[in-house]
Design a protein around this motif. Structure first.
Motif, short mmCIF file in Angstrom:
data_model
loop_
_atom_site.label_atom_id
_atom_site.label_comp_id
_atom_site.label_asym_id
_atom_site.label_seq_id
_atom_site.Cartn_x
_atom_site.Cartn_y
_atom_site.Cartn_z
N LEU A 72 0.81 -1.21 0.00
CA LEU A 72 0.00 0.00 0.00
C LEU A 72 0.85 1.26 0.00
N LEU A 109 0.14 2.81 -3.70
CA LEU A 109 -1.15 3.50 -3.73
C LEU A 109 -1.09 4.79 -4.55
N VAL A 127 -9.43 2.14 3.16
CA VAL A 127 -8.21 1.46 3.60
C VAL A 127 -8.45 0.89 4.99
#
Length: 295
Positions: free
Chosen positions: A216, A220, A242
């Protein structure tokens, strides 16, 4: 440039006929999924339970490490192959998975409703669902037009197709795609595609169908950048959730605010939470979110 909301929001979900958060406390939550009730760990439940003894059909007992493992312990018979649930017109199968959840995320219900509000009156909206799991969100979005459903898990996409059949929606214009979400979004940018709305629920860590690694914190921002290239001034929303990370919703909002610099609209952020039953019960936070809306 998109405006940044000055204050966080709480996007609150409540139970419905087939789901309820019955109680929570001492790092656990007690939920009902149709005719069955379960206890699952939840570190956000810092308070004391309000009910007496929880008479659950099963409980997920986490492993001693932090890798997310564990096992189910059943006190009463529960169908291992799953059982049908519904929310509105969408029907789907709930099942006790090895990952502690039950095949869908009930705290996403207010997100599904919010997306429907953004697309109210539309039947031609093109939407993209990344990390889309078992398809409850995709089936909900299909009321408003064609949906592209992308998940790296072949098993999850197969379950999403089964949920579509269970909902009598197998003929809806949904593209079912097994692919790495980041790779797919990048290819869509190169193809010159555009969407009216995008929802994404990326994990903290994951792998694509060909072994692609997702982290992530590393991946992201580039994915959001590609998602923005798939939107334009007539698009209506992007919704990002998230879970289980040491990250603030304000950080997500900062990322979206920067990335949406060339588009109108507003960036909002905050917490997803589920209200305990009865309706005046406590709010249990479940995830952080940031969203862009236009109009």
């Amino acid at each position: 440039m998109a405006e940044l909301s000055p204050s966080p929001l709480i996007l609150e979900g409540a139970g419905w006929d087939d789901y309820a958060l019955l109680d929570s406390g001492n790092g656990l939550k007690f939920e009902r999924y149709g005719p069955y009730s379960f206890i699952r760990p939840d570190a956000q439940a810092l308070w004391q339970p309000q009910m007496g003894e929880w008479d659950a059909d099963g409980e997920f007992v986490p492993a001693s490490d932090e890798d997310g493992g564990g096992r189910w312990q059943f006190r009463k018979p529960v169908p291992r192959e799953g059982w049908p649930l519904a929310r509105g017109k969408v029907r789907f199968t709930a099942q006790c998975t090895p990952f502690r959840h039950l095949g869908f995320f009930p705290d996403m219900a207010p997100v599904w409703d919010w997306m429907g509000e953004q697309l109210a009156g539309r039947t031609d909206a093109q939407t993209l669902n990344l990390f889309s799991y078992t398809g409850v969100g995709s089936l909900t979005l299909s009321d408003h037009g064609p949906v592209t459903h992308v998940d790296a898990s072949k098993k999850s996409v197969a379950q999403a197709r089964e949920n579509a059949a269970l909902s009598n929606m197998a003929d809806r214009p949904i593209r079912w795609i097994v692919d790495d979400a980041a790779k797919f979004a990048a290819r869509e940018v190169r193809r010159g595609r555009r969407y009216d709305g995008i929802i994404l629920d990326p994990p903290k860590f994951g792998r694509g169908p060909e072994g692609e690694v997702w982290r992530l914190e590393d991946h992201l921002a580039p994915l959001i950048a590609d998602c923005v290239r798939l939107l334009d001034g007539d698009s209506r929303f992007l919704f990002l959730t998230v879970y289980a990370v040491r990250m603030s919703a304000l950080a997500l909002a900062g990322l979206l605010h920067e990335t949406f610099a060339d588009l109108p609209g507003k960036v909002e952020f905050g917490d997803l939470a589920v209200r305990e039953s009865p309706p005046d019960g406590r709010l249990l936070p479940t995830a952080i979110f940031a969203r862009w809306r236009n109009g």
